[in-house]
Design a protein around this motif. Structure first.
Motif, short mmCIF file in Angstrom:
data_model
loop_
_atom_site.label_atom_id
_atom_site.label_comp_id
_atom_site.label_asym_id
_atom_site.label_seq_id
_atom_site.Cartn_x
_atom_site.Cartn_y
_atom_site.Cartn_z
N MET A 123 19.34 -33.55 -49.56
CA MET A 123 19.45 -32.16 -49.09
C MET A 123 19.14 -32.07 -47.60
SD MET A 123 17.51 -29.41 -48.00
CE MET A 123 15.86 -29.88 -48.53
N TRP A 124 18.04 -32.69 -47.17
CA TRP A 124 17.58 -32.55 -45.78
C TRP A 124 18.66 -33.01 -44.80
CZ3 TRP A 124 16.92 -35.19 -41.30
CH2 TRP A 124 16.05 -34.65 -40.35
N LEU A 125 19.29 -34.13 -45.07
CA LEU A 125 20.30 -34.63 -44.14
C LEU A 125 21.61 -33.86 -44.27
CD1 LEU A 125 20.79 -36.71 -41.95
CD2 LEU A 125 21.71 -38.24 -43.70
N ALA A 126 21.97 -33.50 -45.49
CA ALA A 126 23.24 -32.81 -45.69
C ALA A 126 23.30 -31.48 -44.95
CB ALA A 126 23.49 -32.58 -47.19
N VAL A 127 22.18 -30.75 -44.93
CA VAL A 127 22.19 -29.45 -44.25
C VAL A 127 22.20 -29.60 -42.73
CG1 VAL A 127 21.09 -28.23 -46.16
CG2 VAL A 127 19.66 -29.27 -44.39
N ARG A 128 22.01 -30.79 -42.24
CA ARG A 128 22.13 -31.05 -40.81
C ARG A 128 23.46 -31.74 -40.48
NH1 ARG A 128 17.22 -30.48 -42.39
NH2 ARG A 128 15.59 -29.71 -41.00
N ALA A 129 24.00 -32.46 -41.45
CA ALA A 129 25.27 -33.15 -41.22
C ALA A 129 26.46 -32.20 -41.27
CB ALA A 129 25.44 -34.26 -42.25
N ASN A 130 26.35 -31.14 -42.10
CA ASN A 130 27.50 -30.26 -42.25
C ASN A 130 27.94 -29.65 -40.91
OD1 ASN A 130 25.33 -28.45 -42.01
ND2 ASN A 130 25.34 -27.94 -44.19
N VAL A 131 26.98 -29.25 -40.08
CA VAL A 131 27.31 -28.71 -38.77
C VAL A 131 27.98 -29.78 -37.91
CG1 VAL A 131 26.36 -27.62 -36.70
CG2 VAL A 131 25.34 -27.16 -38.92
N ARG A 132 27.51 -30.99 -38.02
CA ARG A 132 28.04 -32.08 -37.21
C ARG A 132 29.46 -32.47 -37.63
NH1 ARG A 132 22.61 -32.13 -37.07
NH2 ARG A 132 21.60 -32.97 -35.20
N VAL A 133 29.75 -32.37 -38.93
CA VAL A 133 31.11 -32.64 -39.39
C VAL A 133 32.06 -31.57 -38.84
CG1 VAL A 133 32.62 -32.75 -41.43
CG2 VAL A 133 30.38 -33.86 -41.46
N ALA A 134 31.64 -30.32 -38.91
CA ALA A 134 32.47 -29.23 -38.37
C ALA A 134 32.69 -29.42 -36.87
CB ALA A 134 31.81 -27.88 -38.65
N ALA A 135 31.64 -29.79 -36.16
CA ALA A 135 31.76 -29.99 -34.71
C ALA A 135 32.67 -31.18 -34.39
CB ALA A 135 30.38 -30.21 -34.09
N ALA A 136 32.57 -32.24 -35.18
CA ALA A 136 33.42 -33.41 -34.96
C ALA A 136 34.89 -33.08 -35.19
CB ALA A 136 32.98 -34.57 -35.86
N ALA A 137 35.17 -32.31 -36.25
CA ALA A 137 36.56 -31.91 -36.51
C ALA A 137 37.10 -31.06 -35.36
CB ALA A 137 36.64 -31.13 -37.82
N ARG A 138 36.25 -30.22 -34.81
CA ARG A 138 36.68 -29.31 -33.73
C ARG A 138 36.90 -30.04 -32.42
NH1 ARG A 138 33.61 -26.48 -29.82
NH2 ARG A 138 34.50 -24.45 -29.19
N ASP A 139 36.01 -30.97 -32.10
CA ASP A 139 36.01 -31.57 -30.76
C ASP A 139 36.62 -32.97 -30.69
OD1 ASP A 139 34.65 -29.29 -29.93
OD2 ASP A 139 32.68 -30.21 -30.33
N GLU A 140 36.58 -33.70 -31.84
CA GLU A 140 37.01 -35.10 -31.79
C GLU A 140 38.16 -35.43 -32.73
OE1 GLU A 140 33.60 -37.95 -31.55
OE2 GLU A 140 32.40 -36.14 -31.92
N GLY A 141 38.31 -34.68 -33.82
CA GLY A 141 39.42 -34.96 -34.72
C GLY A 141 38.97 -35.39 -36.10
N ARG A 142 39.93 -35.75 -36.92
CA ARG A 142 39.70 -36.01 -38.34
C ARG A 142 38.84 -37.23 -38.60
NH1 ARG A 142 42.42 -39.45 -41.58
NH2 ARG A 142 42.51 -39.04 -43.83
N ASP A 143 39.15 -38.35 -37.94
CA ASP A 143 38.46 -39.59 -38.26
C ASP A 143 36.96 -39.53 -37.95
OD1 ASP A 143 40.95 -40.37 -38.99
OD2 ASP A 143 41.21 -41.91 -37.45
N PRO A 144 36.54 -39.03 -36.78
CA PRO A 144 35.10 -38.90 -36.54
C PRO A 144 34.41 -37.95 -37.53
CG PRO A 144 36.29 -38.81 -34.48
CD PRO A 144 37.32 -38.73 -35.57
N ALA A 145 35.11 -36.87 -37.91
CA ALA A 145 34.51 -35.94 -38.87
C ALA A 145 34.29 -36.63 -40.22
CB ALA A 145 35.42 -34.72 -39.05
N MET A 146 35.29 -37.38 -40.65
CA MET A 146 35.17 -38.08 -41.93
C MET A 146 34.07 -39.14 -41.87
SD MET A 146 38.19 -39.91 -44.11
CE MET A 146 37.79 -40.70 -45.68
N ARG A 147 33.97 -39.79 -40.71
CA ARG A 147 32.94 -40.83 -40.55
C ARG A 147 31.54 -40.24 -40.69
NH1 ARG A 147 29.85 -42.89 -36.39
NH2 ARG A 147 29.41 -45.14 -36.49
N VAL A 148 31.30 -39.09 -40.05
CA VAL A 148 29.98 -38.46 -40.14
C VAL A 148 29.67 -38.07 -41.58
CG1 VAL A 148 28.58 -36.48 -39.43
CG2 VAL A 148 30.00 -37.65 -37.75
N ALA A 149 30.65 -37.49 -42.27
CA ALA A 149 30.44 -37.06 -43.65
C ALA A 149 30.13 -38.24 -44.56
CB ALA A 149 31.66 -36.30 -44.16
N PHE A 150 30.88 -39.34 -44.40
CA PHE A 150 30.67 -40.48 -45.28
C PHE A 150 29.39 -41.23 -44.94
CE2 PHE A 150 31.68 -44.51 -47.44
CZ PHE A 150 32.13 -44.01 -48.65
#
Length: 802
Positions: A123-150
């Motif tokens: 839970m602790w990491l997921a609630v901090r990673a979700n923002v980072r996945v959204a930011a990665a999709a917005r600023d860097e694209g699909r592959d970095p967003a998927m990498r952060v999530a996985f």
């Protein structure tokens, strides 16, 4: 393999000598466990190093973090009461000596603590990673967003395998021959906490999700994660406390309990090697999980699910090769080469008439084939579940097409899909269980150990499986935060929608694999339970080895003779318990969701400017409702799981208790897969429509799939996954009380009156808990608030308060 012939193995109380090379290998396993934990720390640092988005994203993410942390803190305080009671319960149960009894109780707390820690970490990491996945999709694209999530999932996966292996290795090093008994406490603690976290988190997340969808998307035609909906923050909190914390704890207890079953039977079947090899297999899996996480790199134009599946299959194949090599290097090719393998006869095998000439068979080959069966089972369930729930496959697409004719056909098609897929999944699991049983055909004990080793083979994939599971809610939350913030649109929004759909499928896959581990572990635990019943009778008057075959208690597989009415009743109670448990959880979600619906309607009505975007919803009130209702619903299903096997064992006897376990395993397997797959198909059918099929968002087809999805929410994320720890809790409780049941039923000091009193007290507590649960208000009645402005539907009819 020569069937059930030849020499038999010693009873489970036999000592083994764990020294020299064997002890060194266990220490090496402990070191690998620490390496896995270190990799979790490294992956965590990588996730937290990613950019965390705009100020608006950060503010929404902080609200989710605060809600999730507050919920888990209150939940752990509630669960502390159950932990203390269970600790004292284990202290009074019989064991070989006082140090083992104390160790079993202490490691119950360790198992519970590890399970809670895994859940909290997820839970602790997921609630901090979700923002980072959204930011990665917005600023860097699909592959970095998927990498952060996985990688977020990789943290939880490595922590799961690391702590599970570490706990088992430490117990084996300290307690040696008595390790299986102490590990019963470790597994019970992990399973009990996981069940409560799965139940509480599941009720929380689906109450918020159902309430948000019904009032927001259906009644007011606004997007799923629109910030005007007061339930959106609670929905995102629920994804983390249910799918991250609950499921992470669930998969950890699957890991721990499977190891417990394997070590209990391994000691009896293979002597000292049987205490070591079940640790070697998941240790190899921990290393290959690291490989699988690093291999999850998408190729250009590749679907995210294909990327994840490729990483899974490669890591599984490497595990298969490595485990096969380890088996032939470590284990001998005949039973004479095993150390500390006693010459005596196992009570179980004496009962069913096995001879005592030498054991035929190749231990290395038996172990290799059993582990391979488990790995193949994981791959088969991944493919089968993905077929039935993936958006690119016909079953889910057909469910989506039925949206053109309304919600009724959506629900009917999803239920039929779930029922059908449950049959095929159960057949695949059954084939794996029976295949492993045949592979270990040198004796009953070896055969049951082979089933447990198949479970260990499946454990080699757990690191990647946990990563796949956590990927789902992180991607879901990322899409929600992106939509609520308004800072993500166009291609970035499409990327997050794709990852969310992939996450729905990975969550369904992990639920299927989790139930497979439950069946394998429960089957192996049933063997340990049978051995415990027979072993407990060894010193009873008139039940010496020569007389065992004629005694009704000890005609072992007569324990499952359903021609005996008592056994048939036990079987039916076992199946009925699964149905009652599922019904209680779905009903709890309905009650909590009803409260959320009325609160969100009230806010739309009473807070000026919400629909115009000038008024701010009171998000905290919905979080409080979900927290209150989910925690007050914990007790009833928990008491049902713990007290029902006690009531059956003391009320009807050991034979019906065995039948009870068989009934629960059969019904639980089918029910869990049905609930998970139907819910997953409904969810992804909704995604198909939202992607533009059959009229797209806002159409009647969309509304039909939303209704299907709200029905499926408590199926796939509350009741279905909770059946997995339910089966393990009931099996472990039966194993723990087996000796006491035999003593009080057949011993010199047997006391029928006391047995009946114990059973009746348990039944009375369960009945009282159910009655109290049913009397709780669903906020539907004369005092229900009026509909929100703009809601032109017929008013809700008055219904009696439940």
């Amino acid at each position: 393999m020569n069937g059930f012939h030849g020499h038999v193995l010693a009873a489970s109380s036999t000592d083994v000598d764990l020294t020299g090379g064997n002890l060194t290998l266990v220490v090496v396993v402990g070191v690998i466990a620490l390496v896995a934990v270190a990799m979790a720390i490294r992956f965590r640092a990588e996730v937290l190093a990613a950019p965390d988005g705009t100020e608006s994203m950060k503010a929404i993410g902080l609200a989710v973090q605060e809600g999730a942390a507050a919920y888990l803190a209150r939940q752990f305080r509630t669960l502390g009461v159950f932990a203390v009671i269970a600790f004292l319960f284990l202290l009074v149960l019989p064991a070989d000596d006082t140090s083992v009894r104390i160790g079993r109780s202490l490691f119950f707390l360790v198992g519970a603590g590890f399970s809670a820690a895994i859940g909290y970490l997820g839970m602790w990491l997921a609630v901090r990673a979700n923002v980072r996945v959204a930011a990665a999709a917005r600023d860097e694209g699909r592959d970095p967003a998927m990498r952060v999530a996985f990688r977020t999932g990789g943290v939880v996966g490595m922590a799961t395998v690391g702590l599970g292996l570490l706990g088992a290795a430490v117990v084996v090093i300290i307690y040696r021959s008595d390790a299986p008994t102490v590990l019963e406490g470790f597994g019970f603690g992990a399973a009990l906490l996981a069940m409560f976290m799965r139940v509480g988190g599941g009720i929380f997340t689906k109450a918020a999700d159902v309430g948000a969808d019904l009032v927001g998307k259906v009644e007011n035609n606004i997007p799923e994660d629109d910030p005007r909906n007061a339930a959106t923050i609670a929905d995102n909190v629920g994804d983390n406390v249910g799918d991250c914390a609950g499921m992470a704890a669930d998969l950890f207890e699957s890991y721990a309990v499977t190891l417990v079953a394997a070590l209990i039977l391994g000691k009896v079947a293979f002597g000292a090697e049987g205490l070591v090899f079940p640790l070697i297999v998941p240790a190899i899996g921990a290393l290959t999980a690291i490989l699988g996480i690093y291999l999850c790199r998408p190729r250009v134009g590749e679907n995210g699910l294909t990327t994840i599946n490729r990483a899974f299959y490669i890591s599984a194949a490497v595990s298969a090769v490595a485990c096969s090599i380890a088996a032939f290097v470590y284990l001998p090719t005949d039973f004479d080469g095993l150390t500390d393998l006693p010459e005596g006869g196992s009570l179980i095998e004496s009962v069913i008439g096995v001879g005592s000439a030498g054991l035929d068979g190749n231990p290395a080959l038996i172990a290799t084939l059993s582990v391979l069966i488990g790995i193949v089972l994981a791959a088969a369930i991944l493919a089968l579940t993905g077929y039935y729930t993936g958006t690119e496959n016909r079953p889910t697409q057909d469910v989506g097409k039925t949206s053109l004719t309304g919600p009724a056909t959506v629900i009917l098609s999803g239920m039929s899909l779930g029922l059908e897929s449950a049959v095929y999944t159960a057949l695949v699991i059954g084939a794996a269980v029976f295949g492993a049983f045949l592979v270990g055909g040198a004796s009953v004990t070896v055969a049951l150990f082979a089933v447990a080793l198949a479970g260990c083979g499946l454990l080699t994939t757990v690191g990647v499986i946990v990563a796949m599971d956590t990927f789902g809610p992180v991607s879901d939350n990322a899409q929600g935060i992106a939509e609520m913030s308004g800072d993500v649109d166009g291609e970035a929004a499409a990327i997050l929608t794709e990852l969310d759909a992939v996450g729905n499928t990975t969550k369904a896959i992990t639920k299927g694999i989790a139930i497979a581990t439950a069946v394998l572990a429960a089957t192996a635990l049933f063997g340990a339970f049978s051995d415990a019943i027979v072993g407990a009778s060894q010193d009873l008057e008139g039940m010496q080895d020569a007389d065992l075959g004629s005694n009704e208690l000890l005609a072992l597989f007569g324990v499952l003779n359903v021609a005996d009415p008592a056994n048939l009743v036990g079987l039916l109670i076992g199946a009925a318990t699964v149905f009652l448990f599922s019904g209680l959880l779905i009903s709890a979600v309905g009650r909590a969701a009803g409260a959320v619906v009325f609160e969100v309607r009230r806010q739309f009505r009473d807070i000026p400017g919400i629909m115009e975007g000038t008024g701010r919803p009171e998000y905290g009130k919905v979080v409080d409702i979900c927290t209150r209702d989910s925690l007050r619903e914990l007790a009833t299903p928990g008491l049902l799981a713990i007290l029902t096997p006690i009531a059956v064992g003391f009320g009807l006897g050991p034979g019906p208790l065995g039948a009870f376990l068989a009934g629960s395993i059969g019904a639980g397997t089918l029910m869990a897969v049905f609930l998970a797959n139907s819910g997953g198909a409904w969810d992804n059918a909704k995604k198909l429509v939202e992607d533009g099929h059959h009229g797209g968002k806002g159409s009647q087809a969309h509304e039909a799939t939303i209704i299907g999805d709200t029905v499926g929410d408590p199926f796939k994320d509350t009741a279905g996954p909770a059946i997995n720890p339910l089966l393990k809790v009931m099996n472990l409780v039966a194993l723990l009380v087996a000796a006491a049941v035999v003593q009080m039923t057949y011993g010199e000091d047997s006391n029928t009156s006391l047995r009946i009193v114990i059973a009746l007290v348990c039944v009375a507590i369960i009945a009282a808990a159910i009655v109290i649960s049913k009397r709780r208000s669903v906020v539907i009645g004369d005092d229900a608030p009026p509909a929100a402005p703009g809601d032109h539907r017929e008013p809700t009819p008055t219904a009696p308060t439940l």
